[in-house]
Design an enzyme around this catalytic site. Structure first.
Site, PDB file in Angstrom:
ATOM      1  N   HIS A  99       0.843  -1.207   0.000  1.00 35.19           N
ATOM      2  CA  HIS A  99       0.000   0.000   0.000  1.00 35.19           C
ATOM      3  C   HIS A  99       0.867   1.241   0.000  1.00 35.19           C
ATOM      4  O   HIS A  99       1.963   1.246   0.568  1.00 35.19           O
ATOM      5  CB  HIS A  99      -0.947   0.020   1.205  1.00 35.19           C
ATOM      6  CG  HIS A  99      -0.244  -0.139   2.521  1.00 35.19           C
ATOM      7  ND1 HIS A  99       0.146  -1.364   3.020  1.00 35.19           N
ATOM      8  CD2 HIS A  99       0.150   0.776   3.447  1.00 35.19           C
ATOM      9  CE1 HIS A  99       0.744  -1.199   4.181  1.00 35.19           C
ATOM     10  NE2 HIS A  99       0.771   0.101   4.477  1.00 35.19           N
ATOM     11  N   HIS A 101       0.785   5.245   1.171  1.00 37.85           N
ATOM     12  CA  HIS A 101       0.113   6.280   1.960  1.00 37.85           C
ATOM     13  C   HIS A 101       0.136   7.562   1.121  1.00 37.85           C
ATOM     14  O   HIS A 101       1.201   7.952   0.628  1.00 37.85           O
ATOM     15  CB  HIS A 101       0.886   6.561   3.250  1.00 37.85           C
ATOM     16  CG  HIS A 101       0.977   5.387   4.180  1.00 37.85           C
ATOM     17  ND1 HIS A 101       0.173   5.252   5.286  1.00 37.85           N
ATOM     18  CD2 HIS A 101       1.783   4.289   4.176  1.00 37.85           C
ATOM     19  CE1 HIS A 101       0.479   4.131   5.928  1.00 37.85           C
ATOM     20  NE2 HIS A 101       1.454   3.530   5.272  1.00 37.85           N
TER      21      HIS A 101
HETATM   22  P1  AMP Z   1       2.001   0.494   7.317  1.00 30.68           P
HETATM   23  O1  AMP Z   1       2.634   0.795   8.628  1.00 30.68           O
HETATM   24  O2  AMP Z   1       2.664   1.181   6.168  1.00 30.68           O
HETATM   25  O3  AMP Z   1       1.819  -0.987   7.090  1.00 30.68           O
HETATM   26  O4  AMP Z   1       0.557   1.157   7.390  1.00 30.68           O
HETATM   27  C1  AMP Z   1      -0.619   0.460   7.685  1.00 30.68           C
HETATM   28  C2  AMP Z   1      -1.712   1.488   7.775  1.00 30.68           C
HETATM   29  O5  AMP Z   1      -2.945   0.824   7.639  1.00 30.68           O
HETATM   30  C3  AMP Z   1      -1.751   2.254   9.105  1.00 30.68           C
HETATM   31  O6  AMP Z   1      -1.591   3.651   8.845  1.00 30.68           O
HETATM   32  C4  AMP Z   1      -3.131   1.916   9.668  1.00 30.68           C
HETATM   33  O7  AMP Z   1      -3.724   3.023  10.287  1.00 30.68           O
HETATM   34  C5  AMP Z   1      -3.885   1.497   8.423  1.00 30.68           C
HETATM   35  N1  AMP Z   1      -4.986   0.571   8.625  1.00 30.68           N
HETATM   36  C6  AMP Z   1      -4.939  -0.634   9.241  1.00 30.68           C
HETATM   37  N2  AMP Z   1      -6.148  -1.242   9.185  1.00 30.68           N
HETATM   38  C7  AMP Z   1      -6.962  -0.396   8.518  1.00 30.68           C
HETATM   39  C8  AMP Z   1      -8.347  -0.462   8.126  1.00 30.68           C
HETATM   40  N3  AMP Z   1      -9.123  -1.506   8.422  1.00 30.68           N
HETATM   41  N4  AMP Z   1      -8.863   0.592   7.440  1.00 30.68           N
HETATM   42  C9  AMP Z   1      -8.085   1.660   7.137  1.00 30.68           C
HETATM   43  N5  AMP Z   1      -6.786   1.763   7.477  1.00 30.68           N
HETATM   44  C10 AMP Z   1      -6.240   0.746   8.150  1.00 30.68           C
END
Ligand code: AMP
Ligand code: ZN
Length: 137
Positions: A99, A101
């Site tokens: 993903h 951001h």
């Molecule tokens: P990373 O640390 O790059 O893996 O980021 C994962 C991101 O996913 C974090 O910023 C979380 O807040 C976000 N996240 C986790 N679960 C969900 C969800 N169900 N819906 C939206 N965002 C999520």
């Protein structure tokens, strides 16, 4: 992939605040935003990290980020935006489905702390490392 939260979101099995979708890409708001409007852009097909992304699928992801960045500049009046992507836990990846951001930024905000710039010992060290990488690639 079984047990992957972002695959479940992509399949509509768990809810998300969707902001964009096409055949390959889904984008939705991050539950814990760095700033309001912080979105996540994912390939619908599971890939754990950037290393697992199918060749040829980058363009759709990039175009989705462009659309979202443009919308954030209007909707939350972002002056700018960061597109960040973490690979493996050492780099801060918590959800093992690739993903990006997309984080809205406003002039003078302190939303993201950047790195402290380092230095190479000398130009030879830098050239040697570039050579090693080039050979590996
Ligand atoms: P990373 O640390 O790059 O893996 O980021 C994962 C991101 O996913 C974090 O910023 C979380 O807040 C976000 N996240 C986790 N679960 C969900 C969800 N169900 N819906 C939206 N965002 C999520
Ligand atoms: Zn997944």
């Amino acid at each position: 992939m079984d047990g992957c939260i972002f695959c479940k979101i992509a399949k509509g099995e768990i809810p998300s605040s969707k902001v964009y979708e096409d055949d390959f890409v889904l984008a939705f708001l991050d539950l814990n935003p760095a700033s309001l409007g912080h979105a996540l852009v994912i390939p619908k097909k599971h890939a754990a990290t950037l290393l697992d992304l199918e060749p040829g699928s980058g363009e759709a992801l990039l175009q989705a980020m462009r659309k979202i960045g443009k919308a954030l500049r209007k909707v939350v009046k972002a002056d700018g935006f960061n597109c960040l992507q973490n690979n493996f836990s050492a780099a801060g990846q918590e959800v093992m489905h690739l993903h990006w951001h997309v984080i809205p930024r406003h002039e003078g905000d302190q939303v993201i702390k950047t790195w402290a710039p380092g230095k190479y010992e000398n130009m030879e060290q830098m050239a040697a490392l570039a050579g090693q990488l080039k050979a590996e690639i």
